[in-house]
Design a protein around this motif. Structure first.
Motif, short mmCIF file in Angstrom:
data_model
loop_
_atom_site.label_atom_id
_atom_site.label_comp_id
_atom_site.label_asym_id
_atom_site.label_seq_id
_atom_site.Cartn_x
_atom_site.Cartn_y
_atom_site.Cartn_z
N ASP A 239 7.89 18.88 84.23
CA ASP A 239 8.34 20.37 84.20
C ASP A 239 9.29 20.52 83.23
O ASP A 239 10.02 19.48 82.76
CB ASP A 239 8.69 20.87 85.39
CG ASP A 239 7.74 21.02 86.48
OD1 ASP A 239 6.28 20.87 86.11
OD2 ASP A 239 8.10 21.09 87.95
N ARG B 85 -1.80 20.32 75.80
CA ARG B 85 -1.83 21.12 76.36
C ARG B 85 -0.51 21.31 77.53
O ARG B 85 -0.14 22.40 77.65
CB ARG B 85 -3.06 20.98 77.74
CG ARG B 85 -4.41 21.23 77.06
CD ARG B 85 -5.49 20.93 78.20
NE ARG B 85 -5.43 19.36 78.65
CZ ARG B 85 -6.45 18.80 77.84
NH1 ARG B 85 -7.17 18.90 76.94
NH2 ARG B 85 -6.50 17.55 78.59
N MET B 86 -0.05 19.96 77.68
CA MET B 86 1.19 19.83 78.37
C MET B 86 2.31 20.67 77.57
O MET B 86 3.12 21.49 77.89
CB MET B 86 1.57 18.49 78.52
CG MET B 86 2.66 18.28 79.35
SD MET B 86 4.08 17.53 78.78
CE MET B 86 3.92 16.47 77.58
N ALA C 71 1.83 24.53 77.14
CA ALA C 71 2.13 25.24 78.58
C ALA C 71 3.66 25.43 78.77
O ALA C 71 4.24 26.36 79.32
CB ALA C 71 1.59 24.46 79.64
N LYS C 72 4.55 24.28 78.29
CA LYS C 72 5.90 24.68 78.32
C LYS C 72 6.56 25.59 77.51
O LYS C 72 7.38 26.45 77.73
CB LYS C 72 6.46 23.17 78.19
CG LYS C 72 6.51 22.32 78.99
CD LYS C 72 7.07 20.95 78.70
CE LYS C 72 6.85 19.79 79.96
NZ LYS C 72 7.76 18.62 79.50
N ARG D 231 4.99 28.39 76.24
CA ARG D 231 4.49 29.49 77.15
C ARG D 231 5.51 29.69 77.77
O ARG D 231 5.84 31.08 77.86
CB ARG D 231 3.08 29.37 77.21
CG ARG D 231 2.01 29.62 76.20
CD ARG D 231 0.65 29.87 76.70
NE ARG D 231 0.33 29.10 77.80
CZ ARG D 231 -0.53 28.16 77.56
NH1 ARG D 231 -0.76 27.71 76.41
NH2 ARG D 231 -0.75 27.11 78.47
N GLN D 232 5.79 29.14 78.81
CA GLN D 232 6.65 29.31 79.93
C GLN D 232 8.22 29.50 79.10
O GLN D 232 8.96 30.79 79.86
CB GLN D 232 6.88 27.98 80.78
CG GLN D 232 7.76 28.40 81.97
CD GLN D 232 8.17 27.05 82.91
OE1 GLN D 232 7.42 26.06 82.61
NE2 GLN D 232 9.03 27.12 83.69
N GLU E 248 -2.35 26.74 70.37
CA GLU E 248 -2.33 26.98 71.92
C GLU E 248 -1.10 27.59 72.67
O GLU E 248 -1.34 28.36 73.64
CB GLU E 248 -2.66 25.51 72.48
CG GLU E 248 -3.14 25.78 74.12
CD GLU E 248 -3.95 24.73 74.61
OE1 GLU E 248 -4.61 23.95 73.71
OE2 GLU E 248 -4.03 24.36 75.92
N ALA E 249 -0.03 27.42 72.03
CA ALA E 249 1.16 27.84 72.78
C ALA E 249 1.54 29.25 72.21
O ALA E 249 2.04 30.29 72.66
CB ALA E 249 2.52 27.24 72.43
#
Lengths: 205, 300
Positions: free
Chosen positions: B86, B135-136, B139-140, B142-143, B179-180
């Motif tokens: 995370d 992907r990993m 995702a971070k 985007r968060q 992707e982000a």
């Protein structure tokens, strides 16, 4: 300082590709072992197929070069913080730092100050006369101030970078090795006042 | 925005000087008839300033007074987006505080890892270019965009270590950004250093990216030792870098170019000339676009 970060013994179990890469970049001993017996090293530490693939194909020269760059960047930061000592070391400086840096990796956002202090500490053991006392005290005070005195800086409206000066005063006043030197001055003062009041109350009863 | 400068302690007098000059011009502009003034209103030498979030962690985060009222871009060094797991929550909270207090316009960090497991390397390292990492990291990001409420820009790094993987360097960078759904902070110097060290064409690398994603540029001189280039951040900007910057600006909707000098502090004149030159490149493009824009002719 934030703690000792000797990298020996950190490869204890199977880890992901990035962690194994970090271990190889941090430790020249691990890099040497990896270069000598790559397959053994991989089978001992990498279970993740992605990590196995990456480590099997990686160029050892690139690893060495990247690791050298990391240490050079740290050396440049140390030279910024302790210029007199680093200049005095002359051409021996980078090699000495390399020896030190392999076994110590600082942590946190004040890592450049942490690194400088740890290097000066280490250097005193190797070349006691190479470390300038005033410079070391200044770095120590700067580090102590930055680590502990956010509340104090918040109260200053001048918005000047008074960290080094204020920190130096604190440390010079309390003594560099006193544990309470790492607290802003108001804290010992408040504690002393509380103790005096308590003592006075006790005697009046 | 326009040409800007990375905020560093030793450059404070320069920022102060630029701010005072701007304020003086603005004041005189109010007193002088417009046709007599030689400068345009709002003409500040430093159009935007990039601050490093970590520099504000140990103090009360306040916008640097000497900077004035130009937009502040918040840059981070230690999200370590390539580290599995995370986001670093305590670090994120500190960055959020800096962003809020400084009213940062954008947030940026690198496509890199700085720590993993118990190890903090403290400087930027390449991430294995795999689809799983795309992907990993995406995702971070985007968060981050969601929790920070400002656009995020991802920066390319310099590396002396080529990692094998499923994707090439440019593909990896592009896929993460796509992707982000974030912007690119393209470090022109890093492109030059990486490509020259690997005998590749920097322009080819740049053209392999979707340049519509590029929002901001970083620029500073590189140093050279034994035939290898290093992004030491202590050299003046060379002609080839100005050329490459122009190539990028011609192709991308760049809004800000930050000169990020970290040492061997140049004279105020030199720094001023670098800023003016960068701004000139941006202005040239704007002028060309205005000339090329279709004009509406009114038939009488």
């Amino acid at each position: 300082m934030c703690g000792a970060h000797d990298q020996r013994g950190i490869v204890t179990a199977s880890q992901d590709a990035v962690t194994l890469l970090a271990i190889l970049l941090a430790s020249s001993d691990e890099r040497e072992a990896f270069a000598r017996t790559r397959d053994e090293w991989i089978s001992a530490h990498a279970a993740d197929p992605a990590a196995v693939t990456l480590l099997s194909e990686i160029a050892i020269e690139g690893l060495h070069q990247q690791a050298d760059v990391l240490v050079k960047k740290r050396w440049a930061e140390v030279c910024d913080n302790a210029p007199t000592t680093c200049q005095a070391l002359g051409s021996n400086g980078p090699a000495l730092f390399q020896t030190f840096a392999n076994g110590y990796w600082p942590k946190g956002h004040l890592r450049h100050l942490d690194d400088t202090l740890a290097f000066l500490e280490w250097l005193k053991g190797v070349m006691p006369h190479a470390v300038g006392g005033i410079e070391e005290a200044t770095v120590r005070s700067h580090f102590a101030f930055r680590q502990n005195a956010t509340i104090v800086t918040s109260s200053f409206v001048a918005q000047k970078d008074i960290g080094p000066v204020a920190g130096f005063v604190i440390v010079a006043h309390l003594g560099a090795n006193a544990w309470h030197a790492f607290l802003p001055t108001p804290v010992p003062a408040v504690v002393a006042r509380w103790w005096m009041r308590r003592k006075r109350a006790a005697t009046s009863v | 925005m326009g040409a800007g400068l990375g905020y560093r302690g030793p450059l404070r007098p320069f920022f102060e000087q630029a701010r005072r000059a701007f304020e003086e011009r603005t004041r005189r502009l109010g007193e002088t008839p417009v046709d007599e003034v030689e400068w345009a209103p709002g003409e500040h030498l430093i159009r935007c300033v990039e601050v490093v979030a970590e520099h504000f962690f140990s103090r009360d985060p306040q916008p640097p007074r000497e900077v004035g009222s130009v937009p502040l871009l918040v840059h981070c060094l230690d999200f370590s987006l390539g580290t599995p797991g995370d986001l670093n929550r305590p670090y994120l909270e500190k960055v959020q505080e800096v962003l809020r207090r400084l009213n940062g316009a954008v947030l940026s960090d690198h496509l890199a890892f700085t720590r993993a497991g118990e190890i903090e390397l403290g400087h930027l390292n390449p991430v294995p270019p795999t689809r799983a990492n795309v992907r990993m990291i995406a995702a971070k990001i985007r968060q981050l965009q969601e929790e920070c409420g400002v656009p995020f820009l991802l920066e390319n790094i310099t590396t002396h270590l080529s990692l094998p993987g499923e994707l090439r360097a440019a593909e990896f960078y592009q896929q993460v950004v796509d992707e982000a759904d974030c912007g690119m902070l393209l470090d022109v110097t890093n492109v030059m250093v990486n490509c020259r060290n690997r005998n590749l064409d920097p322009l080819q690398f740049i053209e392999s990216l979707d340049l519509q994603r590029v929002v901001q540029l970083h620029l500073v001189g590189y140093s050279e030792h034994a035939g290898t280039l290093f992004d030491s951040h202590v050299e003046d900007i060379s002609e080839d870098l100005f050329g490459l910057t122009r190539d990028v600006i011609d192709r991308a909707p760049v809004e800000a170019v930050i000169i990020e000098r970290d040492g061997h502090w140049p004279s105020a004149d030199l720094l001023r000339s670098e800023l003016v030159r960068v701004q000139q490149i941006l202005d040239d493009k704007q002028q060309r676009e205005q000339c090329a824009a279709p004009t509406i002719s009114v038939a009488s």
